[in-house]
Design an enzyme around this catalytic site. Sequence first.
Site, PDB file in Angstrom:
ATOM      1  N   LYS A  50      37.738  41.160  32.458  1.00  0.00           N
ATOM      2  CA  LYS A  50      39.188  41.531  32.947  1.00  0.00           C
ATOM      3  C   LYS A  50      40.026  42.253  31.525  1.00  0.00           C
ATOM      4  O   LYS A  50      40.743  43.096  31.780  1.00  0.00           O
ATOM      5  CB  LYS A  50      40.139  40.197  33.233  1.00  0.00           C
ATOM      6  CG  LYS A  50      39.564  39.905  34.637  1.00  0.00           C
ATOM      7  CD  LYS A  50      40.167  38.442  35.011  1.00  0.00           C
ATOM      8  CE  LYS A  50      39.320  37.582  36.169  1.00  0.00           C
ATOM      9  NZ  LYS A  50      39.378  36.243  36.247  1.00  0.00           N
ATOM     10  N   GLN A  94      42.094  31.030  35.571  1.00  0.00           N
ATOM     11  CA  GLN A  94      40.739  30.998  35.771  1.00  0.00           C
ATOM     12  C   GLN A  94      40.066  29.825  36.444  1.00  0.00           C
ATOM     13  O   GLN A  94      40.337  28.699  35.746  1.00  0.00           O
ATOM     14  CB  GLN A  94      40.042  31.625  34.299  1.00  0.00           C
ATOM     15  CG  GLN A  94      38.592  31.955  34.311  1.00  0.00           C
ATOM     16  CD  GLN A  94      38.348  33.308  34.838  1.00  0.00           C
ATOM     17  OE1 GLN A  94      39.189  34.223  34.813  1.00  0.00           O
ATOM     18  NE2 GLN A  94      37.401  33.482  35.786  1.00  0.00           N
ATOM     19  N   ASP A 117      46.260  37.041  42.073  1.00  0.00           N
ATOM     20  CA  ASP A 117      45.139  36.548  42.524  1.00  0.00           C
ATOM     21  C   ASP A 117      45.343  35.936  44.272  1.00  0.00           C
ATOM     22  O   ASP A 117      44.501  35.661  45.071  1.00  0.00           O
ATOM     23  CB  ASP A 117      44.500  35.310  42.072  1.00  0.00           C
ATOM     24  CG  ASP A 117      43.400  35.540  41.159  1.00  0.00           C
ATOM     25  OD1 ASP A 117      42.674  36.661  41.371  1.00  0.00           O
ATOM     26  OD2 ASP A 117      42.886  34.718  40.257  1.00  0.00           O
TER      27      ASP A 117
END
Length: 282
Positions: A50, A94, A117
């Site tokens: 990322k 994460q 997300d």
Amino acid sequence: MDNKIISGKNISESIKQNIKKEIHNKDLKICICVIQVGDVSSSNIYIQLKKLACENVGIKFKLKKFKETIKEEKIINYINWINYDEKITGIIVQLPLPSHLDKHNIINNIDPRKDIDGLTDFNLSKLILNDDPYFISCTPLGIMELLKHKEIELEGKNVTIIGRSKLVGMPLFHLLLEKNCTITLCHSKTKNINKLLKYADIVICAIGIANFINGKYLKKGCIAIDVGINKIDNQIVGDFNYKTCLNKVSYITPVPGGVGPMTISMILLNLLKAYKLEYDYL
Ligand code: NAD
């Protein structure tokens, strides 16, 4: 055979180039904050991917690391603080998180306008209600983009999705339903999955078990979308047994180089959207 393989790598490259141009031409100051708890080695790899992708297009990358033993309250306090930080455009927690932490509670503290997300209750419920969520999870979004790019007609198609996580299977179910597909959503308690593959025009597998799908169960000419990431003998493979599937399918996504790069480019696209939401120029 090569024309059966959908290269997410190539498709995502052009998306990334467009994002890079827009950020550069408009001098946009975009910054992502990734929150990591502990030091899971696979998470370190995904975070690094990322970071590279963000920096390559001119997006700032901030990693906030917490010790594995951190209290939930401390993470939530941090999220509440960066929710108000104008310099932070988007936030990712994460996963996985250590088992003493309630991931649902933690993620739900992210401002839905920074939840790139698409995992907060706000964004997920908007997706389910087909009511314009701010963000949709990046992997399902990337898969929809792949199918669109290949001009695959979705209306009336039978789709079997294996895996029902909030990150992949569940949002995909709703996105495909919206496109008038007929969907079978399988999970770890589903019996006789192989039988359910027989009528599927599109099979999407997202469970993380190498070689789970053997080509002999697939309908001839189907489309295989492989989301799984598994490590075998130091090699990364997907959930489909690629060799047995290749003869059966009309299209298949490789692992690596299929869904993975699309996920990354959708993160960048969602960050750009978060910036536009914040500065109100959608
Ligand atoms: P998860 O653990 O949250 O969910 C796994 C799902 O698989 C669950 O719904 C479970 O019911 C189902 N499942 C497990 N065993 C099964 C079985 N034997 N039969 C049927 N269903 C079964 O995982 P996730 O976050 O959704 O990720 C799934 C896989 O996709 C992992 O390999 C992950 O690394 C990969 N992934 C890849 C990308 C990408 O960009 N390529 C993105 C996200 C996840």
